[in-house]
Design a protein around this motif. Sequence first.
Motif, PDB file in Angstrom:
ATOM      1  N   ALA A 135      -4.711  -1.968   2.201  1.00  0.00           N
ATOM      2  CA  ALA A 135      -5.410  -3.048   2.525  1.00  0.00           C
ATOM      3  C   ALA A 135      -4.679  -4.330   1.999  1.00  0.00           C
ATOM      4  N   LEU A 136      -3.548  -4.309   1.172  1.00  0.00           N
ATOM      5  CA  LEU A 136      -2.800  -5.439   1.132  1.00  0.00           C
ATOM      6  C   LEU A 136      -1.615  -5.919   1.793  1.00  0.00           C
ATOM      7  N   PHE A 137      -0.887  -4.268   1.773  1.00  0.00           N
ATOM      8  CA  PHE A 137       0.326  -4.365   3.216  1.00  0.00           C
ATOM      9  C   PHE A 137      -0.925  -4.146   4.577  1.00  0.00           C
ATOM     10  N   GLU A 138      -1.831  -4.145   4.742  1.00  0.00           N
ATOM     11  CA  GLU A 138      -2.016  -3.924   6.259  1.00  0.00           C
ATOM     12  C   GLU A 138      -2.816  -5.530   6.249  1.00  0.00           C
ATOM     13  N   GLN A 139      -2.544  -6.448   5.177  1.00  0.00           N
ATOM     14  CA  GLN A 139      -3.415  -7.768   5.258  1.00  0.00           C
ATOM     15  C   GLN A 139      -1.327  -8.908   5.304  1.00  0.00           C
ATOM     16  N   LYS A 140      -1.301  -7.766   4.842  1.00  0.00           N
ATOM     17  CA  LYS A 140       0.375  -8.593   5.398  1.00  0.00           C
ATOM     18  C   LYS A 140       1.030  -9.159   6.656  1.00  0.00           C
ATOM     19  N   ILE A 141       1.446  -7.974   6.765  1.00  0.00           N
ATOM     20  CA  ILE A 141       1.451  -6.808   7.781  1.00  0.00           C
ATOM     21  C   ILE A 141       0.617  -8.052   9.297  1.00  0.00           C
ATOM     22  N   LYS A 142       0.319  -7.552   9.141  1.00  0.00           N
ATOM     23  CA  LYS A 142      -0.643  -8.574  10.501  1.00  0.00           C
ATOM     24  C   LYS A 142      -0.785 -10.537  10.006  1.00  0.00           C
ATOM     25  N   ALA A 143      -0.670 -10.399   8.879  1.00  0.00           N
ATOM     26  CA  ALA A 143      -0.262 -12.108   8.988  1.00  0.00           C
ATOM     27  C   ALA A 143       1.072 -12.033   9.552  1.00  0.00           C
ATOM     28  N   ALA A 144       2.189 -11.541  10.013  1.00  0.00           N
ATOM     29  CA  ALA A 144       3.694 -11.551   9.667  1.00  0.00           C
ATOM     30  C   ALA A 144       3.349 -10.997  11.677  1.00  0.00           C
ATOM     31  N   GLY A 145       2.908 -10.058  12.448  1.00  0.00           N
ATOM     32  CA  GLY A 145       2.336  -9.985  12.853  1.00  0.00           C
ATOM     33  C   GLY A 145       3.019  -8.921  13.535  1.00  0.00           C
ATOM     34  N   GLY A 146       2.370  -7.978  13.108  1.00  0.00           N
ATOM     35  CA  GLY A 146       2.583  -6.587  13.280  1.00  0.00           C
ATOM     36  C   GLY A 146       1.651  -5.793  13.636  1.00  0.00           C
ATOM     37  N   SER A 147       2.244  -4.584  14.073  1.00  0.00           N
ATOM     38  CA  SER A 147       0.288  -3.934  14.493  1.00  0.00           C
ATOM     39  C   SER A 147      -0.042  -3.067  13.273  1.00  0.00           C
ATOM     40  N   ILE A 148      -0.803  -2.710  12.685  1.00  0.00           N
ATOM     41  CA  ILE A 148      -1.318  -1.493  11.930  1.00  0.00           C
ATOM     42  C   ILE A 148      -2.996  -1.282  12.208  1.00  0.00           C
ATOM     43  N   GLN A 149      -3.342  -0.080  12.363  1.00  0.00           N
ATOM     44  CA  GLN A 149      -3.946   0.604  12.613  1.00  0.00           C
ATOM     45  C   GLN A 149      -4.463   1.360  10.995  1.00  0.00           C
ATOM     46  N   VAL A 150      -5.848   1.384  10.801  1.00  0.00           N
ATOM     47  CA  VAL A 150      -5.925   2.316   9.284  1.00  0.00           C
ATOM     48  C   VAL A 150      -7.473   2.932   9.438  1.00  0.00           C
ATOM     49  N   ILE A 151      -7.421   4.541   9.414  1.00  0.00           N
ATOM     50  CA  ILE A 151      -7.640   5.139   9.130  1.00  0.00           C
ATOM     51  C   ILE A 151      -8.747   5.596   7.722  1.00  0.00           C
ATOM     52  N   HIS A 152     -10.303   5.371   7.273  1.00  0.00           N
ATOM     53  CA  HIS A 152     -10.738   5.301   6.107  1.00  0.00           C
ATOM     54  C   HIS A 152     -11.419   6.630   6.097  1.00  0.00           C
ATOM     55  N   LYS A 153     -11.297   7.190   4.723  1.00  0.00           N
ATOM     56  CA  LYS A 153     -12.282   8.450   4.838  1.00  0.00           C
ATOM     57  C   LYS A 153     -13.073   8.165   3.440  1.00  0.00           C
ATOM     58  N   PRO A 154     -14.362   7.808   4.053  1.00  0.00           N
ATOM     59  CA  PRO A 154     -15.315   7.227   2.478  1.00  0.00           C
ATOM     60  C   PRO A 154     -15.526   8.432   1.785  1.00  0.00           C
ATOM     61  N   GLY A 155     -15.720   8.256   0.392  1.00  0.00           N
ATOM     62  CA  GLY A 155     -15.993   8.845  -0.377  1.00  0.00           C
ATOM     63  C   GLY A 155     -14.510   9.985  -0.747  1.00  0.00           C
ATOM     64  N   VAL A 156     -13.217   9.714  -0.122  1.00  0.00           N
ATOM     65  CA  VAL A 156     -12.708  10.533  -0.500  1.00  0.00           C
ATOM     66  C   VAL A 156     -11.419  10.627  -1.355  1.00  0.00           C
ATOM     67  N   ASN A 157     -11.005  10.906  -1.847  1.00  0.00           N
ATOM     68  CA  ASN A 157     -10.201  10.259  -3.459  1.00  0.00           C
ATOM     69  C   ASN A 157      -8.495  10.942  -2.913  1.00  0.00           C
ATOM     70  N   HIS A 158      -7.851  10.651  -3.587  1.00  0.00           N
ATOM     71  CA  HIS A 158      -6.210  11.017  -2.210  1.00  0.00           C
ATOM     72  C   HIS A 158      -6.052  11.934  -1.960  1.00  0.00           C
ATOM     73  N   HIS A 159      -6.453  12.964  -2.346  1.00  0.00           N
ATOM     74  CA  HIS A 159      -6.661  14.579  -1.694  1.00  0.00           C
ATOM     75  C   HIS A 159      -8.223  15.118  -0.874  1.00  0.00           C
ATOM     76  N   PRO A 160      -7.675  14.478  -0.344  1.00  0.00           N
ATOM     77  CA  PRO A 160      -7.232  16.038   0.699  1.00  0.00           C
ATOM     78  C   PRO A 160      -6.389  15.069   1.769  1.00  0.00           C
ATOM     79  N   HIS A 161      -5.285  14.872   1.854  1.00  0.00           N
ATOM     80  CA  HIS A 161      -4.279  14.267   3.256  1.00  0.00           C
ATOM     81  C   HIS A 161      -4.507  14.544   4.347  1.00  0.00           C
ATOM     82  N   SER A 162      -4.166  13.789   5.336  1.00  0.00           N
ATOM     83  CA  SER A 162      -4.416  14.378   6.594  1.00  0.00           C
ATOM     84  C   SER A 162      -6.350  13.686   7.182  1.00  0.00           C
TER      85      SER A 162
END
Length: 481
Positions: A438-465
């Motif tokens: 979340a913090l990284f996304e905010q900084k990237i966008k403020a610097a003009g970068g292109s970033i997308q985030v897919i959120h998985k509600p209720g999911v912990n660190h695993h499973p990935h992908s």
Amino acid sequence: MVQNVVSIRRNGLNHFVFTVIAIFFLSNNDFCQAQVRIACVGNSITYGARIENREVNSYPAQLGSMLGDGYDVQNFGVSGTTLLRKGDFPYWKTDAYQKAMDFRPDWVFIKLGTNDTKPVNRVFLDEYVQDYKDLVASFKKLPSNPRVVLLLPVPVFSNDSTGITAQIVREKLLPMVREVAYDTGSEIVNLYNLLIESPELFPDKVHPSAAGATIMARRVGEVVRMKSVGPVDFSSYLPEDASTFNFYGFQGHDFTFKDHNAKIVEPKNVAVGKPWVWRSRYWGHEPQVEIALLERGFHVVYCDVFESFLNKEGLLIWDGFYQLLTKAGLSNKSVMEGMSRGGGYIYRWAAFHPGRVSAVYADAPLLDFKLYFKGSNSSFPQKWELFKKNFGFKSDEEALAFKGNPMDLTETIAKAGFPMLHVVGDADEVVPVSEHTALFEQKIKAAGGSIQVIHKPGVNHHPHSLANPQPIVDFILQATK
């Protein structure tokens, strides 16, 4: 003089006739170019059982409509058939099998095995691999020299073990089909993961609906239309003791590079531009993205730099590995893939070598190594000490002042211009989203970068992908054109 006039008229008439004939042939593909013949071999799922108006809505019928007039797609599916010769209804003994052979196809797509999971048939599963190899060989021996593609079975959503059984499909069939693909050099397409998150497309929990058949047809159509180039020859770049291995049906090379384990997995057909994806850590964990990209002509590579956190030594080793890969012929830019603390590795690489990166896929990425200092995970104290040692920090204060974390490099990363995709579990307690993505996304966008985030509600660190990696794959395909 009269003879000359007659000759001119005669020549003019001949030219007129020739022009008419040429236009006729050019306007009729059947005369000037033979259609590409595609044979769809399989059971009821190929046949289109339980699909209303299957003549139009089965996956082979939809495939034919999608490909158009230059293709002759024939449905050779037979309901209830098994691949096993000793099954209760072997495909081998059907008229459709012989008709598929007589068709002299240019392509053969085989999707057999679902009925082999029934109790009456699964007792013979030890013979499945050899029977499948024999079936593939029978098609490859045809004078038309077809490209044979093995379609992984679609998922089964029924828990009934007295008939077609989901567990057997998942745990037995999938590995066996991949083994056959590897041993026979056949192409392979993963329909399983493509549909695993779509139970609503299986009304009876076994057979896909017309909408499910559309997804199958589209994927097969992509295979037919894919443009490819010649293979990349790594032979002169690999050590003599390099070994080969089966990576989900694709050939991999396992070797040592500067005292570090390295791997290269080759696609069956190399995509134009010779693209590749670089896995930074945790080889083979949740590999569905790599499998999907291999199908689409990407190479997949790995060079394990242990727990270097990509310090100066790690950067130098990766630089050497990059030189090997690009000299062999791969694209000058790669897709960087990092899971967990592997995310820190790929972003440090991207910050130091932005011109070598086409896109970034980061999964639950750790973007600030200070997490190890303040986090509560039991393994963090050891990782913090290792982090300090690898970067030569003599105290906690010196390490906490480190400005080489991805979180500190967002302006450099954003200016590089490559697109980024993060996949995160919103309930991640190991690498909290609020403190990292979340913090990284905010900084990237403020610097003009292109970033997308897919959120998985209720999911912990695993499973990935993602179980169905299509959104990630689509992002990568778009990023690499």
